[in-house]
Design a protein around this motif. Structure first.
Motif, PDB file in Angstrom:
ATOM      1  N   LEU A   1       1.049  -0.861  -0.175  1.00  0.00           N
ATOM      2  CA  LEU A   1      -0.341  -0.352   0.121  1.00  0.00           C
ATOM      3  C   LEU A   1       0.858   1.082  -0.193  1.00  0.00           C
ATOM      4  O   LEU A   1       1.632   1.588   1.168  1.00  0.00           O
ATOM      5  CB  LEU A   1      -1.596  -0.047   1.256  1.00  0.00           C
ATOM      6  CG  LEU A   1      -2.320  -1.088   1.317  1.00  0.00           C
ATOM      7  CD1 LEU A   1      -2.526  -1.076   2.497  1.00  0.00           C
ATOM      8  CD2 LEU A   1      -3.001  -0.729   0.304  1.00  0.00           C
ATOM      9  N   LEU A   2       0.487   1.833  -0.519  1.00  0.00           N
ATOM     10  CA  LEU A   2       1.433   3.237  -0.415  1.00  0.00           C
ATOM     11  C   LEU A   2       0.652   4.203   0.299  1.00  0.00           C
ATOM     12  O   LEU A   2      -0.403   4.523  -0.050  1.00  0.00           O
ATOM     13  CB  LEU A   2       1.484   3.896  -2.108  1.00  0.00           C
ATOM     14  CG  LEU A   2       1.894   5.020  -1.914  1.00  0.00           C
ATOM     15  CD1 LEU A   2       4.074   4.675  -2.681  1.00  0.00           C
ATOM     16  CD2 LEU A   2       2.546   5.308  -3.986  1.00  0.00           C
TER      17      LEU A   2
ATOM     18  N   LEU B   1       0.328   7.516   1.791  1.00  0.00           N
ATOM     19  CA  LEU B   1       0.518   9.329   1.577  1.00  0.00           C
ATOM     20  C   LEU B   1      -0.706   9.763   2.710  1.00  0.00           C
ATOM     21  O   LEU B   1      -1.398  11.121   2.255  1.00  0.00           O
ATOM     22  CB  LEU B   1       0.013   9.347   0.451  1.00  0.00           C
ATOM     23  CG  LEU B   1       0.552   8.921  -1.141  1.00  0.00           C
ATOM     24  CD1 LEU B   1      -0.238   8.913  -2.617  1.00  0.00           C
ATOM     25  CD2 LEU B   1       1.848   9.448  -1.378  1.00  0.00           C
ATOM     26  N   GLU B   2      -0.468   9.209   3.588  1.00  0.00           N
ATOM     27  CA  GLU B   2      -0.932   9.783   5.071  1.00  0.00           C
ATOM     28  C   GLU B   2      -0.037  10.832   5.425  1.00  0.00           C
ATOM     29  O   GLU B   2      -1.064  11.947   6.222  1.00  0.00           O
ATOM     30  CB  GLU B   2      -1.501   8.847   6.373  1.00  0.00           C
ATOM     31  CG  GLU B   2      -2.452   7.957   5.324  1.00  0.00           C
ATOM     32  CD  GLU B   2      -2.538   7.171   6.251  1.00  0.00           C
ATOM     33  OE1 GLU B   2      -3.465   5.793   5.758  1.00  0.00           O
ATOM     34  OE2 GLU B   2      -2.033   6.551   6.698  1.00  0.00           O
TER      35      GLU B   2
ATOM     36  N   TYR C   1       2.049   7.851 -14.447  1.00  0.00           N
ATOM     37  CA  TYR C   1       1.148   7.373 -13.572  1.00  0.00           C
ATOM     38  C   TYR C   1      -0.046   9.000 -13.658  1.00  0.00           C
ATOM     39  O   TYR C   1       0.167   9.968 -13.411  1.00  0.00           O
ATOM     40  CB  TYR C   1       1.034   7.680 -11.466  1.00  0.00           C
ATOM     41  CG  TYR C   1       1.591   5.567 -11.357  1.00  0.00           C
ATOM     42  CD1 TYR C   1       3.258   6.137 -10.595  1.00  0.00           C
ATOM     43  CD2 TYR C   1       1.459   4.786 -12.231  1.00  0.00           C
ATOM     44  CE1 TYR C   1       3.310   4.419 -10.627  1.00  0.00           C
ATOM     45  CE2 TYR C   1       2.086   3.958 -12.268  1.00  0.00           C
ATOM     46  CZ  TYR C   1       2.993   3.500 -11.018  1.00  0.00           C
ATOM     47  OH  TYR C   1       3.693   2.424 -10.893  1.00  0.00           O
ATOM     48  N   ASP C   2      -1.893   9.126 -13.501  1.00  0.00           N
ATOM     49  CA  ASP C   2      -2.328  10.456 -13.483  1.00  0.00           C
ATOM     50  C   ASP C   2      -2.088  10.380 -11.493  1.00  0.00           C
ATOM     51  O   ASP C   2      -2.354  11.942 -11.616  1.00  0.00           O
ATOM     52  CB  ASP C   2      -3.657   9.495 -13.876  1.00  0.00           C
ATOM     53  CG  ASP C   2      -3.376   8.940 -15.196  1.00  0.00           C
ATOM     54  OD1 ASP C   2      -4.424   8.840 -15.606  1.00  0.00           O
ATOM     55  OD2 ASP C   2      -2.880   9.517 -15.780  1.00  0.00           O
ATOM     56  N   HIS C   3      -2.389   9.883 -10.978  1.00  0.00           N
ATOM     57  CA  HIS C   3      -2.668  10.003  -9.364  1.00  0.00           C
ATOM     58  C   HIS C   3      -0.939   9.988  -8.748  1.00  0.00           C
ATOM     59  O   HIS C   3      -1.291   9.853  -7.405  1.00  0.00           O
ATOM     60  CB  HIS C   3      -3.610   9.149  -8.988  1.00  0.00           C
ATOM     61  CG  HIS C   3      -4.578   9.477  -9.750  1.00  0.00           C
ATOM     62  ND1 HIS C   3      -4.951  10.752 -10.204  1.00  0.00           N
ATOM     63  CD2 HIS C   3      -5.506   8.895 -10.251  1.00  0.00           C
ATOM     64  CE1 HIS C   3      -6.367  10.316 -11.221  1.00  0.00           C
ATOM     65  NE2 HIS C   3      -6.777   9.069 -10.821  1.00  0.00           N
TER      66      HIS C   3
ATOM     67  N   PRO D   1       1.796  10.410  -6.421  1.00  0.00           N
ATOM     68  CA  PRO D   1       1.793  10.913  -5.462  1.00  0.00           C
ATOM     69  C   PRO D   1       3.107  12.418  -5.615  1.00  0.00           C
ATOM     70  O   PRO D   1       3.939  12.038  -6.014  1.00  0.00           O
ATOM     71  CB  PRO D   1       1.643  10.804  -3.921  1.00  0.00           C
ATOM     72  CG  PRO D   1       2.651   9.157  -4.890  1.00  0.00           C
ATOM     73  CD  PRO D   1       2.061   9.334  -6.287  1.00  0.00           C
TER      74      PRO D   1
ATOM     75  N   VAL E   1       3.514  -0.222  -9.436  1.00  0.00           N
ATOM     76  CA  VAL E   1       3.908   0.192  -8.051  1.00  0.00           C
ATOM     77  C   VAL E   1       4.991  -0.481  -7.148  1.00  0.00           C
ATOM     78  O   VAL E   1       5.006  -0.263  -6.370  1.00  0.00           O
ATOM     79  CB  VAL E   1       2.516   0.362  -7.197  1.00  0.00           C
ATOM     80  CG1 VAL E   1       2.487   0.780  -5.993  1.00  0.00           C
ATOM     81  CG2 VAL E   1       1.100   1.209  -7.918  1.00  0.00           C
TER      82      VAL E   1
END
Lengths: 218, 591
Positions: free
Chosen positions: A4-5, A7-8, A123-125, A127, A183
Motif C-alpha cells: 500500500l502506498l 500517502l497519509e 501515473y495519473d495520480h 503522489p 506500484v
C-alpha cells in the motif's frame, strides 16, 4: 502480501523533510569544482581529498535519507526480495575495493531511477512528493558519481576507469512477468535502492575513518 | 499481492477522473478491511502458535532470530521447531533453497544465531519457523539485515556535578557514556544516535531528552533530595529501532544544610551594616545636619562683615561704606587738580611778616590796610582735611595766628593814640609797647598786669621764665624754650621812630618820658643778658582775670572781681605746668 502506498503524511512530513535536509542541501547544492569534460573523467585539483570525501559522504547520507522517506510512503507486507544480491565478506575491506564498490553501485542505479521517474510520470495520480524525491535522488546520484570518480583519482591515482556494470543488474524488469502492478515494482525498486544507498554510505564512512590512522570516528 | 494507492482527492483533477478513483478507493478500503480482519486474527493465533518474536542484529555483522514456543507444552522439545531461511536471488525467484539455521544458540533457547559467515548485510533474508517435520509453517519473516540493526546499550554511564543553584534546590549534571563496543563506531561502521531518559523515583513517567550524536549530555534543573534514575539507549543513524536501554544510574544529592546559615549570615551582616551606619550618622550628627540642612544665611549688607566691626578695622569698614573697597578715598579725589601741598614754614613766616604793623596799629583809622583777614588765610587750601587720620597733620601755628591779630588789636586799643602808619610809635607814646611775637612756634605769654584803665600788660616770655626760675622742673623747659624760640619783640620807639628790637628796648625805655603809659613799657624787662647784670626788678605777680568783653574802644573789659594784685605769691612748692595756673591751683594762690 500487499503493498500500500501510504500517502497519509501530507504537509507535516514535507516540512520535516525540508528541515532535515536543509543542512545537507546547502552542502550538496554547492557544486564541486570539477569541470565536466565530456568523454573523459574529471579532475578536481582545487579541492582537497578530505573535503572531497566529506562531501561525497554527505551526498550519500542525504540520498539514503531521501530514499528511506520514499520507501516509507509505501506500506507493504511484501516478503520477497527482489533486489540484486552481492554476497560480500566484510573482512575483506580495502580502500580500493570500497571505492570500486561504491562506484559500481552508483553507476548501477542511475538508469533504474531514470526509469522510475518515467513510470511515475505515467501515473495519473502519482503522489507529488514521491515524484519530487525521485527526481532529486536521480540528480544527486549523478553528482555523487562525479565525486567518487574524482576521489578515486585522488586516492588511488587511477586513470580512466571503465565501469563494470550491470552484471548484477538491479533486476530485470522482464524477468518479473507476474509483476502486474507497477506500484509493486516501484516499491521494490525504491526499497532496493534504499538498501544500496545505505551500503554506499557505510563504505564511504569506512573509507573516511581509515584515512586517519587513528580511528576517530567515534 | 495487492497493491493499491491511498491518495487524497486532488481538486485540480477533472471530475471525470474522480469517479474511477472513488471506485478504486472503495475497492481498496474493502480489501483493507479484509486484510485487517485477517491480520487481526493472526495475532490471536500467533499467541497460541509458535511464532517468531523478532530478529535483530547488534552490530550489523551478525544477527539472531528468536521465537516463542507458545502455550503448547508438547513443543518443549527444543528441536520441535526449526528455522529455515533462504536468501532471495532474483533470477531464481521460484526456486527456494531453504537453509536451516546455521546455529541454534545454546545460551538462549528458541534462538537462531547467524554468524558473520552466514550474514550478508545488504541482503534480504527470508526466515520461516517450521515444525520438526516441516509440515507446519508457523511463521515467516523477511528483512534486510541493515534494517534490523539494534545496537547494544551504551556502557560506562557516568555523571558529573556541574553546579548547584544558590538556593540549593536544583543542580545540573553532565552525563557521559561510551558507545557499545560491538558497534564498531570507531571504524565508522555505524553511526549511533543516543537518547537519554530520566525520571524521579516517585514518578513512573520517563522524561526524554532529544537524541544526541555525542556521547555526552547535560541535564539541568534536577532537584536535590530526590532520587533520580537515568538511562541511555542508542540507535543506528537511519535505523528503525532503538536498542536496549543501558543500566540505570541513580543520583541523589542532598540539599546543603549550610544554606540556612548563609541566609542568617546575610541577614546578620545587613543588620550590622545598618547599625554601623546609624552610629556613624548619630556621632556625626552635626556635620550631617549641616550637610543635609545647611543653615540659612541671615540678612547681611553686602560687603560689610560683622567680623570687621568686631576687630575694629574701621579703616576697611569706612572704606566699604565710603565707596568701592578697591578704591581708596584718598586716591579717588573729586578734585584731581588739587595737589598735596607741603607745609612750608618760611611761607608761614613770610605770611606773618607781611603783616603791616601800621595796619595793625591803626586798623580802624586807616582804611588802606587790607583787612586782617588777609593774614588769616585759609590754610586748608591744598591740604587734606585734618579729619583724615592717615595724613599727618603738621603742627601749624595757624590756629594760633588769630591770637596775634587779636593781640595786635588789643595792643592797638591800648595804644589808643592814633598814629600814622608811618609812625605807629606815636600810638605807643603812651608807653605801651605792643609786643609782636612772630614766631614759628607757639608762644605763650601771660598777662602781667591789668591796669585800672583796662589795659592789659603782657609779660615777655623771659619774665615769665624768670619767675619760673625757682621751679626746677621748668629749668629744662626754659632752656629748651630759649633754645627753641627766637622771638623778636618789635618795640616801638616813639623817639626814634624806628623799630627797635627788644634788645634795645631796655635802653630806649628810659628815654620815654611818658606817663603811665610808659610805665608798662618800662616794665619790659631788660634783655635777658642784661638781666644778668642787673637784678630784675621785682615783678608783681601776674594777675589772671577773665575778659568779659570788649568796649567801644576795643579795649578788653575785665571782670572787676579780680583785684589787680601787685603780685601773686605762687607757692613755690607747687608745680606749675608750664607756668600756668590751672583752676586747681587757683584756689591755693593767695594774693
Amino acid at each position: 502480501m500487499h503493498i500500500l502506498l501510504q500517502l497519509e503524511k501530507p504537509i507535516i512530513q514535507r516540512g520535516v523533510w525540508g528541515l532535515l535536509l536543509w543542512p545537507y542541501i546547502l552542502t550538496v547544492s554547492m557544486p564541486l569544482d570539477c569541470k565536466e569534460e565530456p568523454g573523459s573523467l574529471t579532475r578536481c585539483p582545487s579541492i582537497s581529498q578530505e573535503k572531497l570525501l566529506d562531501r561525497v559522504i554527505h551526498h550519500a547520507e542525504l540520498i539514503y535519507r531521501v530514499s528511506e522517506e520514499s520507501c516509507s510512503l509505501f506500506v507493504s507486507n511484501s516478503k520477497i526480495n527482489l533486489c540484486s544480491f552481492t554476497f560480500l565478506i566484510i573482512s575483506v575491506l580495502q580502500d580500493k575495493w570500497l571505492l570500486h564498490s561504491v562506484l559500481m553501485l552508483v553507476q548501477s542505479w542511475i538508469e533504474p531511477l531514470v526509469y522510475l521517474q518515467t513510470t511515475l510520470d505515467h501515473y495519473d495520480h502519482a503522489p507529488e512528493m514521491l515524484v519530487n524525491k525521485t527526481k532529486w535522488v536521480s540528480e544527486k546520484l549523478v553528482s555523487l558519481e562525479q565525486g567518487v570518480v574524482a576521489l578515486i583519482k585522488k586516492m588511488l591515482d587511477e586513470g580512466t576507469f571503465t565501469t563494470t556494470y550491470n552484471e548484477q543488474g538491479l533486476f530485470q524488469y522482464d524477468t518479473l512477468p507476474d509483476m502486474l502492478e507497477s506500484v509493486m515494482r516501484d516499491y521494490t525498486l525504491l526499497s532496493c535502492f534504499k538498501k544500496d544507498a545505505h551500503k554506499m554510505e557505510t563504505f564511504l564512512k569506512l573509507l573516511k575513518c581509515r584515512q586517519a590512522d587513528k580511528y576517530n570516528c567515534a | 499481492m495487492l497493491v493499491s494507492f491511498q491518495q487524497p482527492l486532488n481538486q485540480s483533477k477533472t471530475l471525470h477522473t474522480m469517479a474511477p478513483t472513488l471506485t478504486m478507493l472503495l475497492f481498496v478500503l474493502h480489501i483493507l478491511t479484509a486484510s485487517v480482519l485477517q491480520s487481526a486474527s493472526e495475532p490471536v493465533l500467533s499467541d497460541r502458535r509458535p511464532h517468531l518474536t523478532g530478529c535483530s542484529s547488534p552490530d550489523m555483522m551478525t544477527f539472531h532470530c528468536r521465537w516463542n514456543v507458545g502455550p503448547f507444552q508438547n513443543l518443549s522439545d527444543p528441536r520441535a521447531l526449526r528455522l529455515f531461511y533462504f536468501i532471495n536471488v532474483p533470477p531464481h525467484l521460484s526456486s527456494k533453497n531453504w537453509s536451516e539455521c546455521p546455529h541454534y544458540s545454546n545460551e538462549t533457547p528458541n534462538e537462531c544465531f547467524f554468524d558473520q559467515n552466514h550474514t550478508s548485510i545488504w541482503t534480504y533474508y527470508n526466515v520461516q519457523l517450521r515444525s520438526r517435520d516441516e509440515t507446519i509453517l508457523y511463521d515467516e519473516k523477511g528483512f534486510f539485515v541493515n534494517d534490523i540493526v539494534q545496537p547494544d546499550p551504551p556502557v560506562s554511564l557516568n555523571w558529573m556535578l556541574l553546579n548547584v543553584s544558590l538556593t540549593g534546590i536544583h543542580y545540573d549534571i553532565l552525563l557521559s557514556w561510551k558507545p557499545p563496543p560491538s558497534s564498531g563506531v570507531e571504524t565508522g561502521w555505524m553511526k549511533l544516535q543516543y537518547e537519554v531518559q530520566h525520571r524521579d523515583n516517585s514518578s513512573s513517567v520517563w522524561e526524554m531528552v532529544d537524541p544526541v550524536l555525542s556521547t555526552r549530555c547535560s541535564l539541568y534543573g534536577l532537584q536535590t533530595n530526590i532520587n533520580h534514575e537515568i538511562r541511555v539507549r542508542c540507535k543506528m543513524l537511519g535505523g528503525k529501532e532503538f536498542g536496549e536501554f543501558s543500566k540505570s544510574v541513580f543520583i541523589h544529592i542532598p540539599s546543603k544544610v549550610s544554606r540556612f546559615p548563609v541566609v542568617a549570615l546575610l541577614i546578620f551582616g545587613a543588620l550590622c551594616l545598618v547599625g554601623i551606619l546609624m552610629l556613624v550618622i548619630i556621632s556625626q550628627q552635626e556635620k550631617w545636619m549641616v550637610i543635609l540642612l545647611p543653615p540659612v544665611p541671615g540678612p547681611k549688607i553686602k560687603g560689610i562683615d560683622s567680623e570687621l566691626l568686631k576687630s575694629g578695622k574701621l579703616r576697611e569698614l569706612t572704606s566699604i561704606l565710603g565707596g568701592p573697597p578697591d578704591l581708596r578715598p584718598e586716591l579717588y579725589n573729586s578734585d584731581p587738580w588739587m595737589e598735596f601741598i607741603d607745609l612750608d614754614i618760611e611761607e608761614q613766616s613770610d605770611r606773618v611778616t607781611e603783616l603791616d604793623t601800621d595796619c595793625l596799629m591803626n586798623h580802624h583809622l586807616t582804611s588802606n590796610c587790607s583787612p586782617l583777614s588777609l593774614v588769616f588765610r585759609d590754610d586748608d587750601s591744598g591740604h587734606a582735611s585734618c579729619c583724615d587720620p592717615d595724613l599727618p597733620c603738621d603742627r601749624e601755628p595757624s590756629p594760633f595766628l588769630p591770637l596775634f591779630p587779636n593781640l595786635a588789636l588789643s595792643q592797638e586799643t591800648l595804644c589808643a593814640a592814633t598814629s600814622e602808619p608811618s609812625s605807629p610809635i606815636q600810638s605807643c607814646n603812651s608807653g605801651e609797647l605792643p609786643s609782636f611775637v612772630t614766631d614759628r612756634d607757639t608762644l605763650y605769654t601771660q598777662v602781667s598786669e591789668v591796669r585800672s584803665s583796662g589795659k592789659v600788660l603782657l609779660l615777655p616770655e623771659e619774665q615769665t621764665e624768670g619767675e619760673k626760675m625757682p621751679s626746677k622742673e621748668k629749668e629744662d623747659e626754659i632752656v629748651v624754650e630759649k633754645e627753641k624760640k627766637e622771638f623778636q619783640l618789635l618795640v616801638m620807639n616813639a623817639d626814634h621812630r624806628d623799630y627797635t628790637s627788644e634788645l634795645n628796648a631796655g635802653k630806649t625805655s628810659p628815654e620815654l618820658s611818658t606817663g603811665d603809659l610808659t610805665e608798662p613799657c618800662k616794665t619790659f624787662p631788660s634783655p635777658p643778658y642784661e638781666s644778668n647784670t642787673t637784678s630784675p626788678p621785682p615783678i608783681p605777680a601776674p594777675v589772671y582775670t577773665v575778659v568779659e568783653g570788649v568796649d567801644r574802644q576795643n579795649s578788653l573789659l575785665l571782670s572787676p572781681n579780680s583785684a589787680p594784685a601787685p603780685h601773686l605769691i605762687i607757692p613755690k612748692n607747687m608745680p606749675t605746668p608750664d607756668g600756668y595756673l590751672t583752676a586747681n591751683l587757683l584756689g591755693s594762690i593767695t594774693p
